[in-house]
Scaffold this active site. Structure first.
Site, PDB file in Angstrom:
ATOM      1  N   GLN A  25     -18.957  -6.568  -5.985  1.00 46.41           N
ATOM      2  CA  GLN A  25     -19.673  -5.800  -6.991  1.00 46.41           C
ATOM      3  C   GLN A  25     -19.218  -6.140  -8.407  1.00 46.41           C
ATOM      4  OE1 GLN A  25     -19.119  -1.801  -4.630  1.00 46.41           O
ATOM      5  NE2 GLN A  25     -20.711  -1.492  -6.156  1.00 46.41           N
ATOM      6  N   HIS A  26     -20.035  -5.720  -9.361  1.00 47.20           N
ATOM      7  CA  HIS A  26     -19.704  -5.626 -10.791  1.00 47.20           C
ATOM      8  C   HIS A  26     -19.641  -6.948 -11.558  1.00 47.20           C
ATOM      9  CE1 HIS A  26     -18.724  -1.484  -9.964  1.00 47.20           C
ATOM     10  NE2 HIS A  26     -17.617  -1.779  -9.305  1.00 47.20           N
ATOM     11  N   ASP A  38     -20.834  -5.174  -1.818  1.00 53.05           N
ATOM     12  CA  ASP A  38     -20.048  -5.256  -0.590  1.00 53.05           C
ATOM     13  C   ASP A  38     -19.780  -3.899   0.050  1.00 53.05           C
ATOM     14  OD1 ASP A  38     -18.312  -4.496  -2.637  1.00 53.05           O
ATOM     15  OD2 ASP A  38     -16.911  -6.147  -2.348  1.00 53.05           O
TER      16      ASP A  38
END
Length: 481
Positions: A81-82, A239
């Protein structure tokens, strides 16, 4: 390879360190082929990776799967992520991706929180208070420190978006991963024009948010992957949302994931909004919510302590009054991006094994401290804590979680839950089923249950006391050079 009962699907897990691919029988959940290839991540003040490595690793992982991958009818990508992926007009990276564990944007996180109405504004609007891990803070950092790169950017993607787009040729994402950016309004379930304008990001640069169960696209023919042209591509997701799918999670069941980062989360029917910033109000990949708390220091930090001590990671010893806060990469929960590790209570008779156990205790304490905030009033306090991730099969991790939580702990036998969740999402495209229901049909959460033991309140209180007393030191910037 024995004959499969149903169509084959591919689930991908593109994590911080590597990309894994599973070819799964959609009817039974049986893994018929698998592959894996590594990535590199920069060290030092930043944590960066070249997105093209993820693509190369995906190609290699699928090559290892052989003919089974070519027979797949659908594919889905779960990813870390991110991360901020910036692309030029040709779709090539402008610069390496800024990863979730790159905490250089901590000043931007604080400034954005202050400039746009404070923590409550962000929690109510975006579901989460910006932390250095969030994509919006990384874009603000880039615009401030590398304005030429920001101006050259013609598309902004998350890691899973990048791989999906290379498969389909279309810029798409999903609500689960979009909810971790900081510029997606969780109430309206759309990009937030006010936040984007404040950070100077044109919404035209962002991918389309694909609905759960919708086809994101089909595999195009101008690539070198062993998929047939026209293979269905699912929306994919982040994820943690993929792992939730992979477990077939029902609302209120707690999960602790032990990986490079540690997370605790549970599916909820209620949209989260925690102004303290401890709980991130993520969406899940189905239409519900995934309140989640994350730590930056988990298995990698504890393994580093074991290496420094010259010990095997399982060589822990009990009976210590020493406290080790293993904040080797700064920390997100508690929110201490400038922190480094802290050791307190060292004595002549302290053993190396006790120091290692203290590292485990410090890492698990951070996660358990957020668990009660993650679980809502509908959660069953007696339900087993599902333990997943790379550390979940380690005896020291299992026993530390068991002792400090006081809960029964269940360790699912299924491995690679992110990839399995992506595979379940791909299977749902073919069968019309909810992806979590697919995973429950595959019985992915089955595994031994460790009975509860009395909670170690003394250790929890000692760690909390050291953390409180050391707060001024932990908040002080550390020279990393």
């Amino acid at each position: 390879m024995s004959a499969s009962e149903g169509p084959l699907v591919v689930g991908v897990d593109s994590s911080t360190q590597s990309t894994k691919a599973l070819v799964v029988d959609a009817a039974t959940g049986r893994v018929v082929a698998s592959g894996q290839a590594p990535h590199t991540v920069s060290s030092g003040a930043g944590r960066e990776s070249d997105p093209r490595q993820w693509w190369d690793a995906l190609c290699e992982a699928l090559r290892q799967c052989g003919d089974a991958a070519h027979e797949a009818a659908a594919v889905s990508v779960g990813g870390q992520q991110h991360g901020l992926v910036t692309l030029d007009g040709r779709g090539d990276p402008v610069r390496p991706a800024l990863l979730w564990n790159d905490v250089r944007s901590a000043p931007q996180a604080r400034r954005l929180t202050e400039e746009l109405g404070g923590a409550k504004f962000w929690a109510d609007r975006a579901g989460s208070v910006p932390a250095a891990s969030f994509t919006v803070t990384k874009w603000a950092w880039l615009a401030e420190h590398e304005p030429e790169a920001a101006r050259a950017t013609q598309a902004v993607r998350l890691p899973h978006d990048y791989l999906t787009e290379r498969l389909t040729g279309q810029g798409t994402t999903d609500r689960g991963d979009a909810s971790g950016t900081g510029w997606w309004a969780s109430g309206a379930e759309s990009y937030d024009a006010e936040i984007l304008a404040h950070v100077g990001l044109d919404p035209a640069l962002l991918p389309r948010v694909v609905r759960p169960g919708e086809v994101a696209g089909t595999v195009r023919d101008s690539h070198d992957l062993p998929f047939s042209k026209g293979t269905l591509v699912a929306p994919g997701t982040g994820d943690n949302a993929a792992a939730a799918l992979g477990l077939g999670l029902r609302p209120g069941v707690p999960v602790m994931s032990l990986g490079t980062s540690g997370t605790v989360y549970a599916v909820s029917r209620h949209r989260p909004a925690d102004p303290s910033g401890t709980v991130a109000g993520f969406a899940d990949a189905r239409g519900d919510w995934l309140p989640l708390a994350c730590t930056l220091n988990c298995t990698l930090a504890v393994d580093r302590v074991a290496t420094l001590l010259g010990l095997d990671r399982e060589a822990v010893e009990p009976g210590t009054a020493v406290t080790l806060l293993p904040y080797l990469d700064g920390e997100r929960t508690p929110n201490l991006p400038n922190a480094s590790g802290v050791l307190h209570g060292l004595r002549h008779d302290t053993t190396a094994g006790q120091l290692l156990q203290a590292a485990y205790d410090g890492a698990v304490h951070s996660l358990l401290g957020a668990l009660d905030l993650v679980l809502d009033e509908e959660a069953d306090p007696s339900s087993p804590l599902l333990l997943i991730g790379g550390g979940a099969r380690g005896t020291a991790w299992q026993q530390t979680v068991r002792r400090l939580s006081g809960r029964p702990v269940q360790v699912p036998e299924a491995r690679e839950l992110v990839a399995l969740g992506a595979a379940a999402q791909a299977a749902g495209l073919l069968t019309g089923e909810d992806a979590a229901a697919v995973a429950r049909r595959w019985d992915t959460a089955a595994g031994p249950v460790l009975e509860p033991v009395e909670r170690d309140e003394e250790t929890l209180a000692r760690i909390a006391g050291v953390l409180s007393d050391a707060a001024p030191l932990l908040e002080r910037p550390t020279d990393t050079h």
